[in-house]
Enzyme design. Structure first.
Site, PDB file in Angstrom:
ATOM      1  N   ARG A  25       4.832  -7.035  -3.246  1.00  0.00           N
ATOM      2  CA  ARG A  25       4.298  -6.193  -2.163  1.00  0.00           C
ATOM      3  C   ARG A  25       2.945  -6.705  -1.663  1.00  0.00           C
ATOM      4  NH1 ARG A  25       7.279  -1.138  -2.394  1.00  0.00           N
ATOM      5  NH2 ARG A  25       6.043  -0.476  -0.638  1.00  0.00           N
ATOM      6  N   ARG A  29      -0.445  -2.100   2.629  1.00  0.00           N
ATOM      7  CA  ARG A  29      -1.524  -1.212   3.057  1.00  0.00           C
ATOM      8  C   ARG A  29      -2.879  -1.479   2.445  1.00  0.00           C
ATOM      9  NH1 ARG A  29       2.083   3.798   1.745  1.00  0.00           N
ATOM     10  NH2 ARG A  29       2.673   2.194   0.263  1.00  0.00           N
ATOM     11  N   ASP A  74      12.286  -4.464   4.078  1.00  0.00           N
ATOM     12  CA  ASP A  74      12.415  -3.465   3.023  1.00  0.00           C
ATOM     13  C   ASP A  74      13.799  -3.609   2.409  1.00  0.00           C
ATOM     14  OD1 ASP A  74      10.779  -0.954   2.024  1.00  0.00           O
ATOM     15  OD2 ASP A  74      12.900  -0.449   1.936  1.00  0.00           O
ATOM     16  N   TYR A 149      19.009   5.254  -3.925  1.00  0.00           N
ATOM     17  CA  TYR A 149      18.476   5.800  -2.667  1.00  0.00           C
ATOM     18  C   TYR A 149      19.591   6.369  -1.793  1.00  0.00           C
ATOM     19  CZ  TYR A 149      13.821   4.035  -3.656  1.00  0.00           C
ATOM     20  OH  TYR A 149      12.591   3.824  -4.227  1.00  0.00           O
TER      21      TYR A 149
HETATM   22  O1  CP3 Z   1       6.460  -7.649  -1.043  1.00  0.00           O
HETATM   23  C1  CP3 Z   1       6.199  -7.680   0.177  1.00  0.00           C
HETATM   24  O2  CP3 Z   1       5.051  -7.853   0.608  1.00  0.00           O
HETATM   25  C2  CP3 Z   1       7.354  -7.614   1.157  1.00  0.00           C
HETATM   26  C3  CP3 Z   1       7.647  -6.313   1.674  1.00  0.00           C
HETATM   27  C4  CP3 Z   1       8.355  -5.249   0.863  1.00  0.00           C
HETATM   28  C5  CP3 Z   1       8.273  -3.878   1.245  1.00  0.00           C
HETATM   29  N1  CP3 Z   1       9.125  -3.172   0.455  1.00  0.00           N
HETATM   30  C6  CP3 Z   1       7.429  -3.354   2.331  1.00  0.00           C
HETATM   31  C7  CP3 Z   1       7.097  -1.913   2.368  1.00  0.00           C
HETATM   32  C8  CP3 Z   1       9.227  -5.327  -0.228  1.00  0.00           C
HETATM   33  C9  CP3 Z   1       9.629  -6.531  -1.053  1.00  0.00           C
HETATM   34  C10 CP3 Z   1       9.718  -4.010  -0.468  1.00  0.00           C
HETATM   35  C11 CP3 Z   1      10.713  -3.693  -1.523  1.00  0.00           C
HETATM   36  C12 CP3 Z   1      11.026  -2.294  -1.814  1.00  0.00           C
HETATM   37  N2  CP3 Z   1      11.142  -1.252  -0.944  1.00  0.00           N
HETATM   38  C13 CP3 Z   1      11.337  -1.811  -3.113  1.00  0.00           C
HETATM   39  C14 CP3 Z   1      11.419  -2.642  -4.362  1.00  0.00           C
HETATM   40  C15 CP3 Z   1      10.085  -2.959  -4.920  1.00  0.00           C
HETATM   41  C16 CP3 Z   1       9.348  -1.793  -5.487  1.00  0.00           C
HETATM   42  O3  CP3 Z   1       8.220  -1.551  -5.018  1.00  0.00           O
HETATM   43  O4  CP3 Z   1       9.854  -1.127  -6.392  1.00  0.00           O
HETATM   44  C17 CP3 Z   1      11.602  -0.433  -2.987  1.00  0.00           C
HETATM   45  C18 CP3 Z   1      11.957   0.511  -4.128  1.00  0.00           C
HETATM   46  C19 CP3 Z   1      11.485  -0.099  -1.619  1.00  0.00           C
HETATM   47  C20 CP3 Z   1      11.713   1.232  -0.987  1.00  0.00           C
HETATM   48  C21 CP3 Z   1      10.453   1.734  -0.389  1.00  0.00           C
HETATM   49  N3  CP3 Z   1       9.911   1.282   0.802  1.00  0.00           N
HETATM   50  C22 CP3 Z   1       9.627   2.762  -0.887  1.00  0.00           C
HETATM   51  C23 CP3 Z   1       9.855   3.530  -2.166  1.00  0.00           C
HETATM   52  C24 CP3 Z   1       8.580   2.893   0.031  1.00  0.00           C
HETATM   53  C25 CP3 Z   1       7.499   3.950  -0.006  1.00  0.00           C
HETATM   54  C26 CP3 Z   1       6.535   3.714  -1.067  1.00  0.00           C
HETATM   55  C27 CP3 Z   1       5.354   3.047  -0.495  1.00  0.00           C
HETATM   56  O5  CP3 Z   1       4.959   1.989  -0.996  1.00  0.00           O
HETATM   57  O6  CP3 Z   1       4.825   3.631   0.475  1.00  0.00           O
HETATM   58  C28 CP3 Z   1       8.750   1.941   1.062  1.00  0.00           C
HETATM   59  C29 CP3 Z   1       7.869   1.695   2.240  1.00  0.00           C
HETATM   60  C30 CP3 Z   1       7.270   0.326   2.349  1.00  0.00           C
HETATM   61  N4  CP3 Z   1       7.937  -0.858   2.135  1.00  0.00           N
HETATM   62  C31 CP3 Z   1       5.931   0.015   2.759  1.00  0.00           C
HETATM   63  C32 CP3 Z   1       5.831  -1.382   2.769  1.00  0.00           C
HETATM   64  C33 CP3 Z   1       4.611  -2.199   3.165  1.00  0.00           C
HETATM   65  C34 CP3 Z   1       4.863   1.031   3.174  1.00  0.00           C
HETATM   66  C35 CP3 Z   1       5.209   1.498   4.537  1.00  0.00           C
HETATM   67  C36 CP3 Z   1       4.032   1.710   5.458  1.00  0.00           C
HETATM   68  O7  CP3 Z   1       3.413   0.714   5.925  1.00  0.00           O
HETATM   69  O8  CP3 Z   1       3.773   2.872   5.750  1.00  0.00           O
END
Ligand code: CP3
Length: 341
Positions: A25, A29, A74, A149
């Site tokens: 990630r 943010r 995502d 999910y």
């Molecule tokens: O790693 C990176 O920089 C690439 C981008 C990436 C995102 N999500 C961007 C994101 C990757 C590899 C993911 C994977 C992802 N998404 C996972 C597996 C990894 C992990 O963290 O367990 C999961 C479970 C998700 C599902 C998901 N997407 C959740 C649970 C959330 C909300 C939690 C949070 O971090 O806010 C997201 C949203 C998300 N995915 C954001 C980002 C940058 C935040 C969204 C925003 O900008 O408001």
């Protein structure tokens, strides 16, 4: 030569001059430059606009000096065109979760070039941008985490819905998992065809089941997925909470296993054996600590690896949004300096 990237050599278990590092990630943010882009669009719009998705993928490479980039998207991106209405608030929410056989039958397998063209276009842009600089990692969710999910409809503490299906209607669970696995296979192969130079499979929820249940309900699908991928690129398999079942998880057949911070990296390598590389495993909250503490922890993990080839340094899970970016950059610098770059 792109095959000579330090990160890719480490994935293949080859000796490297120093330990490569990236952060799960790493685009997100905690970076003000991400927030500046994110302010203008929703998260889904960001994922679906290749120029912007490419821009935020590049940001942490410029800022952190990481050794690999990960596509900005995502794990749920390909699930939306399967027929589930997706929103982020900021966690993912599906309006119409999968609960019945009719729901499973209604899911379609997307045609990747038509249904998620923006993901493939982002990869093509990034390969041109990064040529000679860093390799690009594509990614997807493991079938079980995607199923969590899709059935729960959102994040969960007890995972009651997916477990009701898994234990109470195993034939439905199997039907759903088969469909997701086939979607995932096509999705990840499309990323590889578009230019992804490694693939990471995220099984964030693979550790919520017992080792025996992992073997029965989760492993067969991840193994089938990995078997079906174009193996000209390395496959990284990250199961959060796998410390008590590394021997079982290693049977999924990946080239690299991601480790969370609940295991000692050296002991994990003893269990997994020398044929599989490892990635990890700093506790993400250590980035809240003062710099001397971060440096000590980086050194401890490098010492646990004890010079064995096939180690990619990373966090044990995604970087947290309230971390000081300067501490993330310092961590990368420590890994490079202490491993001899
Ligand atoms: O790693 C990176 O920089 C690439 C981008 C990436 C995102 N999500 C961007 C994101 C990757 C590899 C993911 C994977 C992802 N998404 C996972 C597996 C990894 C992990 O963290 O367990 C999961 C479970 C998700 C599902 C998901 N997407 C959740 C649970 C959330 C909300 C939690 C949070 O971090 O806010 C997201 C949203 C998300 N995915 C954001 C980002 C940058 C935040 C969204 C925003 O900008 O408001």
């Amino acid at each position: 030569m792109s095959q000579d990237y330090t990160f890719l050599k480490a994935c293949r278990g080859e000796q490297t001059d120093y330990t490569p590092v990236w952060l799960m990630r790493q685009a997100g943010r905690y970076l003000p430059q991400y927030m500046a882009v994110r302010k203008k669009v929703t998260f889904l719009e960001l994922c679906k606009t290749p120029e912007l998705a490419a821009e935020v993928t590049i940001q942490p490479i410029d800022y952190l000096d990481a050794d690999a980039a990960i596509l900005f998207s995502d794990i749920l991106t390909p699930v939306e065109p399967m027929g589930l209405k997706l929103d982020f608030v900021p966690g993912p929410v599906f309006e119409n979760p999968v609960r019945s056989e009719a729901d499973i039958d209604a899911l379609r397998i997307p045609v990747m070039e038509e249904d998620v063209p923006y993901v493939l276009e982002t990869i093509r842009i990034l390969r041109r941008e990064f040529e000679g600089r860093v390799p690009l990692i594509g990614f997807g969710g493991a079938p079980f985490t995607l199923a969590c999910y899709m059935v729960e409809g959102k994040g969960s503490k007890d995972f009651a819905q997916i477990k009701r299906m898994m234990y109470g209607a195993p034939e439905l669970f199997a039907k759903l998992m088969d469909k997701i696995t086939e979607m995932d296979r096509q999705y990840l192969n499309a990323q590889i065809a578009a230019g992804a130079q490694a693939i990471q499979i995220f099984d964030t929820w693979g550790g919520i089941v017992s080792p025996l249940d992992y073997q029965k309900y989760v492993l067969p699908y991840t193994r089938k997925l990995i078997d079906g991928l174009d193996r000209s690129v390395p496959i990284i398999h990250f199961v959060k909470g796998a410390g008590c079942m590394l021997d079982i998880v290693s049977q999924a057949g990946s080239d690299v296993m991601g480790l969370d911070w609940h295991v000692n990296l050296g002991k994990a390598r003893d269990i997994i054996g020398p044929k599989i590389a490892v990635q990890g495993n700093l506790d993400p909250t250590v980035l809240y600590a003062p710099k001397q503490h971060i440096e000590r922890e980086v050194k401890r993990i490098l010492d646990e690896n004890a010079g064995r080839p096939g180690h990619i340094f990373n966090l044990g899970h995604g970087i947290l949004p309230t971390v000081d970016p300067e501490h993330a950059r310092f961590m990368v610098e420590c890994v490079h300096r202490l491993s001899g770059k």
